[in-house]
Design an enzyme around this catalytic site. Structure first.
Site, PDB file in Angstrom:
ATOM      1  N   HIS A 137     154.068 -25.349  71.548  1.00 57.62           N
ATOM      2  CA  HIS A 137     154.297 -23.928  71.290  1.00 57.62           C
ATOM      3  C   HIS A 137     153.293 -23.036  71.988  1.00 57.62           C
ATOM      4  O   HIS A 137     153.610 -21.867  72.273  1.00 57.62           O
ATOM      5  CB  HIS A 137     154.283 -23.652  69.786  1.00 57.62           C
ATOM      6  N   GLY A 138     152.111 -23.521  72.242  1.00 52.12           N
ATOM      7  CA  GLY A 138     151.147 -22.663  72.898  1.00 52.12           C
ATOM      8  C   GLY A 138     149.859 -23.390  73.236  1.00 52.12           C
ATOM      9  O   GLY A 138     149.443 -24.311  72.522  1.00 52.12           O
TER      10      GLY A 138
END
Length: 480
Positions: A325-326
């Site tokens: 996600h990041g």
């Protein structure tokens, strides 16, 4: 190109008419669909088209090589090439600066001195999504679950299919690719159903998510300037913002695809009514959670090697999911929180504490507990920095009601009240939808009821939609 933009409002009707004119000629239809998808994607930055084109060429070629090879080691080597190229590109664009920062911080931790620096790398929109989609193709060929296609045009169109290209659902080649080998007749019922789903997705994005984003951005942009009650309100608002934003995108993508004759998998199933974190992940971002299950959890050994190895595998999957996600420690923590809770739930389910009797605690309490855990984890997902997330957690219950008003969080009083009302209406709708499939009920209703529903949705979007604010107009998951 954004679904909620004037550009798309002009693009899609023209595309839709031409699409159905050429729909009966398979090669022409796929060529037009591919060109339109490249136009849609290149609207952000035409240079990124070379990346998606390169990934398509690599996996189309390697898929054929894997299938043709008879030696197991050769097949595995070809698969490794696909993994290295795809994950290498993803790693370079998404994680280079993260690893640079981590190395520098580690160097300083042991007493060294090193100046901070970052590379100016632009993250291509949707690279995480189409990378996972193409990887499913080569992995499934390696596993002998599907055969490769010799039709490069259909494969390239499968990779670049614009409705779900930049934010999913992450489709498997076994499900979506065969649909590009078929022609479709215009189906009015499918068109009507898809249009309703598309309108509902735009409603969730523009009326709910973008309105809530104003409060969330105000508080999370300066958490030290807000007391505990503000932090709680903004966190709960973010829970519904990200749900309406992301599920809204999925609804639009599935609706557009249905109008074109294609069928995409469901990506959300009323997740905030879950009674456990395990159930939450069966209902939230379903295409990603099942992808990690099939291509990470099971290869790690799944639940085949005893309880403790199962717990380890589950935890690793969620940490990797957080990193997907990041590229920041906050996302790793977010994934780890979910992993720890799921491992705990799994461990409890394997003990004598689990009995097949009527539960002593009503399920609604478990629903609130689950929602509370999800909201707590969202703090790390949304906070701009790790320091911000630590501050928010520490001050979550540090209330200060002196001269405090809920109407000082970026929205006027009537707008704030409206935001709360639409959240409540959304929960009521989701409860009804889960039990009765509300959208199907609407599609089967008479013309008057359908007209009223469409009018209400369109009226709400036009009158109450949020426009012209760049900070809230893009879909949240474009950053992934």
């Amino acid at each position: 190109m954004l679904f909620n933009s004037i550009d798309f409002a002009i693009f899609f009707p023209i595309f839709f008419v031409v699409y159905w004119i050429v729909a009966k000629k398979l090669t022409l239809r796929n060529a037009f669909l591919l060109a339109s998808s490249y136009l849609f994607y290149g609207w952000w930055d035409w240079r990124f088209l070379f990346l998606i084109l390169f990934s398509s060429i690599v996996d189309f070629t390697i898929g054929q090589k894997i299938y043709a090879a008879t030696n197991k080691r050769v097949r595995k080597n070809y698969l490794l090439v696909s993994l290295l190229i795809n994950l290498g590109l993803l790693g370079y664009f998404k994680y280079t600066n993260f690893f640079i920062d981590s190395f520098i911080n580690s160097f300083r931790f042991f007493g060294g001195e090193m100046d901070s620096f970052t590379l100016h790398i632009i993250l291509p929109v949707g690279i995480s999504f189409y990378t996972f989609q193409t990887l499913s193709y080569t992995i499934d060929i390696y596993r002998d679950r599907i055969k490769p296609t010799n039709d490069w045009l259909s494969f390239f169109t499968f990779v670049a299919f614009f409705p779900q290209l930049v934010a999913g659902p992450i489709e498997r080649a076994s499900h979506l690719l065969p649909q590009f080998f078929k022609t479709y007749n215009f189906d009015y019922k499918a068109f009507k159903s898809g249009l309703l789903l598309m309108a509902f997705g735009l409603f969730k994005k523009m009326v709910i998510a973008d309105r809530l984003a104003i409060v969330v951005n105000e508080v999370y942009g300066n958490p030290t300037g807000h007391s505990g009650q503000d932090l709680i309100i903004a966190t709960v608002f973010f829970a519904f913002q990200i749900y309406c934003d992301f599920s809204g995108y999925s609804d639009i993508a599935i609706g557009i695809s249905r109008m074109l004759g294609f069928n995409l998998m469901k990506n959300f199933d009323t997740p905030y009514f879950s009674t456990s974190i395990t159930a939450f992940w069966r209902r939230w971002h379903i295409s990603l959670s099942t992808w990690f299950r099939d291509y990470v959890y099971i290869p790690l050994g799944g639940s085949r090697n005893g309880d403790y190895r199962t717990y380890f595998n589950l935890f690793i999957v969620f940490v990797v999911s957080g990193l997907w996600h990041g590229a920041a420690i906050n996302f790793v923590i977010w994934g780890a929180i979910h992993g720890i809770i799921i491992v705990a739930e799994k461990a409890l389910s394997n003990t004598a504490l689990k009995v097949n009797r009527k539960p002593l605690i009503p399920s609604v309490i478990f629903t609130f507990i689950t929602f509370g855990i999800v909201c707590f984890a969202w703090i790390f997902f949304r906070a701009n920095t790790f320091a911000d997330s630590v501050y928010i957690v520490k001050n979550l219950f540090n209330f200060n009601f002196v001269d405090w008003s809920i109407y000082n969080l970026g929205l006027p009083s009537h707008e704030f009240d409206f935001a709360v009302i639409v959240i409540i209406l959304l929960l009521i709708f989701d409860a009804f939808h889960r039990k009765y499939n509300a959208l199907r009920v609407i599609n089967k209703s008479n013309f008057v009821v359908q007209s009223l529903v469409y009018t209400l949705i369109v009226y709400s979007i036009v009158i109450f939609g949020i426009y012209g604010n760049d900070s809230v107009s893009e879909f949240i998951y474009f950053q992934f």
